[in-house]
Design a protein around this motif. Structure first.
Motif, PDB file in Angstrom:
ATOM      1  N   LYS A  43     -14.201 -56.259 115.351  1.00 43.37           N
ATOM      2  CA  LYS A  43     -15.495 -55.936 114.740  1.00 43.37           C
ATOM      3  C   LYS A  43     -16.265 -57.182 114.324  1.00 43.37           C
ATOM      4  CE  LYS A  43     -15.747 -54.085 110.561  1.00 43.37           C
ATOM      5  NZ  LYS A  43     -15.654 -53.101 109.453  1.00 43.37           N
ATOM      6  N   PHE A  44     -17.551 -57.175 114.612  1.00 38.32           N
ATOM      7  CA  PHE A  44     -18.455 -58.218 114.134  1.00 38.32           C
ATOM      8  C   PHE A  44     -19.584 -57.574 113.348  1.00 38.32           C
ATOM      9  CE2 PHE A  44     -21.792 -61.411 114.288  1.00 38.32           C
ATOM     10  CZ  PHE A  44     -21.095 -62.593 114.092  1.00 38.32           C
ATOM     11  N   PHE A  45     -20.371 -56.732 113.987  1.00 36.54           N
ATOM     12  CA  PHE A  45     -21.312 -55.868 113.284  1.00 36.54           C
ATOM     13  C   PHE A  45     -20.568 -54.587 112.913  1.00 36.54           C
ATOM     14  CE2 PHE A  45     -23.864 -58.446 116.236  1.00 36.54           C
ATOM     15  CZ  PHE A  45     -24.657 -59.113 115.311  1.00 36.54           C
ATOM     16  N   HIS A  46     -21.099 -53.857 111.937  1.00 32.92           N
ATOM     17  CA  HIS A  46     -20.331 -52.732 111.407  1.00 32.92           C
ATOM     18  C   HIS A  46     -20.089 -51.662 112.459  1.00 32.92           C
ATOM     19  CE1 HIS A  46     -19.010 -49.629 108.533  1.00 32.92           C
ATOM     20  NE2 HIS A  46     -18.642 -50.673 107.818  1.00 32.92           N
ATOM     21  N   THR A  47     -21.103 -51.348 113.249  1.00 31.68           N
ATOM     22  CA  THR A  47     -20.928 -50.429 114.365  1.00 31.68           C
ATOM     23  C   THR A  47     -21.676 -50.972 115.570  1.00 31.68           C
ATOM     24  OG1 THR A  47     -22.861 -49.065 113.849  1.00 31.68           O
ATOM     25  CG2 THR A  47     -20.782 -48.431 112.819  1.00 31.68           C
ATOM     26  N   VAL A  48     -21.242 -50.575 116.747  1.00 38.46           N
ATOM     27  CA  VAL A  48     -21.876 -51.038 117.974  1.00 38.46           C
ATOM     28  C   VAL A  48     -23.250 -50.403 118.137  1.00 38.46           C
ATOM     29  CG1 VAL A  48     -21.697 -51.054 120.489  1.00 38.46           C
ATOM     30  CG2 VAL A  48     -19.662 -51.451 119.096  1.00 38.46           C
ATOM     31  N   GLU A  49     -23.362 -49.132 117.742  1.00 39.54           N
ATOM     32  CA  GLU A  49     -24.555 -48.357 118.088  1.00 39.54           C
ATOM     33  C   GLU A  49     -25.855 -48.981 117.595  1.00 39.54           C
ATOM     34  OE1 GLU A  49     -21.801 -47.177 116.748  1.00 39.54           O
ATOM     35  OE2 GLU A  49     -20.983 -46.065 118.458  1.00 39.54           O
ATOM     36  N   TYR A  50     -25.835 -49.599 116.398  1.00 40.53           N
ATOM     37  CA  TYR A  50     -27.090 -50.128 115.880  1.00 40.53           C
ATOM     38  C   TYR A  50     -27.257 -51.615 116.174  1.00 40.53           C
ATOM     39  CZ  TYR A  50     -24.667 -52.011 111.690  1.00 40.53           C
ATOM     40  OH  TYR A  50     -23.856 -52.693 110.826  1.00 40.53           O
ATOM     41  N   ALA A  51     -26.352 -52.213 116.950  1.00 41.53           N
ATOM     42  CA  ALA A  51     -26.427 -53.650 117.220  1.00 41.53           C
ATOM     43  C   ALA A  51     -26.291 -53.951 118.707  1.00 41.53           C
ATOM     44  CB  ALA A  51     -25.342 -54.378 116.427  1.00 41.53           C
ATOM     45  N   ASP A  52     -26.796 -53.057 119.547  1.00 41.93           N
ATOM     46  CA  ASP A  52     -26.682 -53.268 120.992  1.00 41.93           C
ATOM     47  C   ASP A  52     -27.282 -54.606 121.413  1.00 41.93           C
ATOM     48  OD1 ASP A  52     -25.465 -50.840 121.247  1.00 41.93           O
ATOM     49  OD2 ASP A  52     -27.225 -49.782 121.986  1.00 41.93           O
ATOM     50  N   LYS A  53     -28.500 -54.859 120.986  1.00 40.56           N
ATOM     51  CA  LYS A  53     -29.195 -56.089 121.384  1.00 40.56           C
ATOM     52  C   LYS A  53     -28.448 -57.315 120.881  1.00 40.56           C
ATOM     53  CE  LYS A  53     -33.473 -58.588 120.203  1.00 40.56           C
ATOM     54  NZ  LYS A  53     -32.836 -59.407 119.153  1.00 40.56           N
ATOM     55  N   GLN A  54     -27.990 -57.283 119.644  1.00 40.56           N
ATOM     56  CA  GLN A  54     -27.330 -58.446 119.057  1.00 40.56           C
ATOM     57  C   GLN A  54     -25.989 -58.739 119.732  1.00 40.56           C
ATOM     58  OE1 GLN A  54     -28.799 -55.962 117.339  1.00 40.56           O
ATOM     59  NE2 GLN A  54     -30.537 -57.072 116.487  1.00 40.56           N
ATOM     60  N   LEU A  55     -25.267 -57.688 120.112  1.00 37.79           N
ATOM     61  CA  LEU A  55     -23.968 -57.884 120.758  1.00 37.79           C
ATOM     62  C   LEU A  55     -24.097 -58.457 122.159  1.00 37.79           C
ATOM     63  CD1 LEU A  55     -22.026 -54.717 119.568  1.00 37.79           C
ATOM     64  CD2 LEU A  55     -21.361 -57.085 119.165  1.00 37.79           C
ATOM     65  N   LEU A  56     -25.235 -58.287 122.781  1.00 38.63           N
ATOM     66  CA  LEU A  56     -25.452 -58.848 124.118  1.00 38.63           C
ATOM     67  C   LEU A  56     -25.416 -60.371 124.100  1.00 38.63           C
ATOM     68  CD1 LEU A  56     -28.259 -56.485 125.459  1.00 38.63           C
ATOM     69  CD2 LEU A  56     -25.889 -56.601 126.257  1.00 38.63           C
ATOM     70  N   ALA A  57     -25.480 -60.973 122.917  1.00 42.01           N
ATOM     71  CA  ALA A  57     -25.410 -62.427 122.808  1.00 42.01           C
ATOM     72  C   ALA A  57     -24.002 -62.957 123.047  1.00 42.01           C
ATOM     73  CB  ALA A  57     -25.903 -62.880 121.433  1.00 42.01           C
ATOM     74  N   ALA A  91     -15.977 -52.195 121.297  1.00 44.25           N
ATOM     75  CA  ALA A  91     -16.803 -51.480 122.267  1.00 44.25           C
ATOM     76  C   ALA A  91     -17.923 -52.389 122.783  1.00 44.25           C
ATOM     77  CB  ALA A  91     -17.390 -50.227 121.630  1.00 44.25           C
ATOM     78  N   LYS A  92     -18.290 -52.188 124.045  1.00 40.01           N
ATOM     79  CA  LYS A  92     -19.328 -53.001 124.664  1.00 40.01           C
ATOM     80  C   LYS A  92     -20.674 -52.287 124.625  1.00 40.01           C
ATOM     81  CE  LYS A  92     -15.533 -55.078 126.252  1.00 40.01           C
ATOM     82  NZ  LYS A  92     -14.198 -54.705 125.706  1.00 40.01           N
ATOM     83  N   PRO A  93     -21.740 -53.028 124.364  1.00 42.26           N
ATOM     84  CA  PRO A  93     -23.068 -52.403 124.349  1.00 42.26           C
ATOM     85  C   PRO A  93     -23.548 -52.104 125.765  1.00 42.26           C
ATOM     86  CG  PRO A  93     -23.276 -54.757 124.051  1.00 42.26           C
ATOM     87  CD  PRO A  93     -21.803 -54.467 124.061  1.00 42.26           C
ATOM     88  N   PRO A  94     -24.455 -51.170 125.916  1.00 36.62           N
ATOM     89  CA  PRO A  94     -25.006 -50.876 127.242  1.00 36.62           C
ATOM     90  C   PRO A  94     -25.645 -52.117 127.858  1.00 36.62           C
ATOM     91  CG  PRO A  94     -25.634 -49.175 125.664  1.00 36.62           C
ATOM     92  CD  PRO A  94     -25.001 -50.275 124.877  1.00 36.62           C
ATOM     93  N   GLY A 152     -13.546 -58.828 131.908  1.00 30.22           N
ATOM     94  CA  GLY A 152     -12.602 -57.882 131.340  1.00 30.22           C
ATOM     95  C   GLY A 152     -11.653 -58.568 130.375  1.00 30.22           C
ATOM     96  N   PRO A 153     -10.696 -57.811 129.816  1.00 29.35           N
ATOM     97  CA  PRO A 153      -9.770 -58.371 128.819  1.00 29.35           C
ATOM     98  C   PRO A 153      -8.986 -59.554 129.372  1.00 29.35           C
ATOM     99  CG  PRO A 153      -9.624 -55.974 128.911  1.00 29.35           C
ATOM    100  CD  PRO A 153     -10.455 -56.385 130.071  1.00 29.35           C
ATOM    101  N   ILE A 154      -8.800 -60.561 128.558  1.00 30.36           N
ATOM    102  CA  ILE A 154      -8.024 -61.717 128.969  1.00 30.36           C
ATOM    103  C   ILE A 154      -6.529 -61.423 128.919  1.00 30.36           C
ATOM    104  CG2 ILE A 154      -7.872 -62.769 126.658  1.00 30.36           C
ATOM    105  CD1 ILE A 154      -8.308 -65.500 128.054  1.00 30.36           C
ATOM    106  N   LEU A 155      -6.120 -60.466 128.087  1.00 26.69           N
ATOM    107  CA  LEU A 155      -4.734 -60.023 127.998  1.00 26.69           C
ATOM    108  C   LEU A 155      -4.680 -58.499 128.061  1.00 26.69           C
ATOM    109  CD1 LEU A 155      -3.301 -62.178 125.041  1.00 26.69           C
ATOM    110  CD2 LEU A 155      -3.077 -62.642 127.488  1.00 26.69           C
ATOM    111  N   THR A 156      -3.597 -57.979 128.553  1.00 24.27           N
ATOM    112  CA  THR A 156      -3.342 -56.540 128.480  1.00 24.27           C
ATOM    113  C   THR A 156      -2.030 -56.330 127.734  1.00 24.27           C
ATOM    114  OG1 THR A 156      -2.224 -56.580 130.639  1.00 24.27           O
ATOM    115  CG2 THR A 156      -4.570 -56.016 130.610  1.00 24.27           C
ATOM    116  N   PHE A 157      -1.920 -55.198 127.043  1.00 25.00           N
ATOM    117  CA  PHE A 157      -0.762 -54.922 126.205  1.00 25.00           C
ATOM    118  C   PHE A 157      -0.177 -53.562 126.571  1.00 25.00           C
ATOM    119  CE2 PHE A 157      -3.661 -57.587 123.743  1.00 25.00           C
ATOM    120  CZ  PHE A 157      -2.816 -58.617 123.336  1.00 25.00           C
TER     121      PHE A 157
END
Length: 395
Positions: free
Chosen positions: A28-42, A50-53, A59-64
């Motif tokens: 988590k960086f912003f509290h939820t993805v839904e209201y920070a789509d534009k900011q997460l694109l940075a 979760a990834k913004p539209p 993809g993931p650098i590691l898998t578990f």
């Protein structure tokens, strides 16, 4: 976020991206993805989040391997529903053994992902910004058994500031329950000790994970040219005043942990007792790495404290709980105002009463102090700046 922030507001990841940093976030960086789509694109890389539209990063650098979890009471999907509130209350009191090995925990895996990215950065020589999230010690207060076993509840002292419904600034929490853990009732004395021990276990688990990341910085030869911030987003009540988690304007919520290491900084390893606030983070990072910062920031870079942590600094710090409640804190006093609540205001002498148990707001002896603190609250953050910084802003 764009609907709530002034037009043109730019976030730290966006500024760092513009400056040429490779930006990565784990958790988590912003509290939820839904209201920070534009900011997460940075972010060039997004892990454990979760990834913004429209985001087209790797993809993931590691898998578990999947974790075999004990079936739990599933959460209703509608978080605004009565059913969800009832579910949250049923599950709020969880603390103790998580039932998972450290390697199965999300926080541990986030640290492993960070280590993998640091290895990649050391090979590509990218100038990077990496944000690594740890969910603990947020509730539920659960951790792997090896950390739970480190703390004996029987040796945990009773919390300071016992609950007192008559003097409480939040009396419903004393009589009914808290907004987070122990939502339906006050815990028993034994539960108090067990929950505090579990909190300590969670902190030790996170400490181990942070150590893993710092060790990897050294291993990859990055420690000598990487700035490190370790910070929490709020404090945590552990039974004092009958409160748990955050959700107050008292000192236990207001104070948050902060460590800073800047390669070559004279004050590395020293304790700084000066006031800094969350709004200071962006100007400080900007000052350290040469960002082109907006001119309307309310924060103050604390880079000078990294050279001389004892120099005179802010006279006070401020916190706004919501549109009704706010607080100002100086070295000696904390002053709180409530538009709704059992009292309109509260004043505490932090030198004599650090746990804020005796409200002096109506004590004639402290009438002058109350007036001065109320005036400071009205004057706002600029009135609390160091003299030199205040003069520069006026210019």
């Amino acid at each position: 976020m764009d609907k709530s922030l002034p037009p043109g507001t730019v976030t730290l990841p966006e500024l760092l991206k513009k400056r040429g940093f490779y930006t990565a976030v784990i958790g988590k960086f912003f509290h939820t993805v839904e209201y920070a789509d534009k900011q997460l694109l940075a972010f060039d890389r997004i892990e454990s989040y979760a990834k913004p539209p429209g985001w087209k990063g790797p993809g993931p650098i590691l898998t578990f391997p999947p974790v075999k979890r004990v079936p739990r009471d599933p959460a209703p999907k509608d978080q605004k529903s009565k059913e969800y509130r009832q579910w949250r209350a049923r599950n709020s009191d969880r603390y103790g053994d998580s039932g998972l090995a450290p390697e199965e925990e999300g926080d541990y895996r986030n640290a492993q992902i960070a280590c993998a990215l640091l290895k990649e950065f050391s090979q590509t020589k990218k100038q990077f910004f990496l944000s690594v999230h740890q969910s603990r010690p947020h509730t539920p207060l659960v951790a792997p058994k090896k950390y739970i076993d480190m703390y004996d509840p029987a040796k945990i002292p009773d919390p300071p500031a016992p609950p007192d419904v008559q003097s409480s600034l939040y009396p419903r929490r004393v009589t009914v329950g808290n907004p987070d853990i122990f939502m339906n009732r006050q815990p028993t004395p034994q539960q108090v000790k067990e929950a505090i021990a579990a909190y300590y276990a969670c902190v030790s688990f996170v400490d181990s994970n942070i150590g893993m990341i710092l060790d990897e910085l050294e291993k990859q030869g990055l420690a000598s040219n990487t700035i490190v911030f370790i910070m929490g987003d709020h404090g945590f009540h552990l039974g004092d005043h009958g409160f748990w988690s955050k959700y107050s304007m008292l000192e236990t919520t207001r104070r948050a942990p902060l460590w800073v290491r800047v390669p070559g900084a004279p004050a590395n390893g020293q304790v700084c007792r000066q006031f800094v606030e969350f709004v200071d983070f962006m100007p400080t990072v900007g000052g350290l790495v040469g960002l082109d910062l907006p001119t309307n920031l309310e924060g103050l870079s604390f880079v000078p404290l990294l050279a001389n942590p004892s120099q005179p600094w802010k006279k006070a710090v401020f916190m706004v709980e919501n549109e009704n409640n706010q607080v100002v804190r100086t070295r000696k006093f904390s002053y709180l105002e409530f538009k709704k609540g059992p009292v309109p205001a509260a004043l505490f002498d932090l030198e004599k009463d650090p746990w804020e148990t005796v409200n002096l707001v109506d004590d004639p002896t402290f009438a002058k102090a109350r007036q001065e603190m109320a005036e400071l609250l009205r004057a706002g953050w600029q009135a609390a700046l160091p003299d030199q910084a205040a003069s520069q802003r006026k210019e």
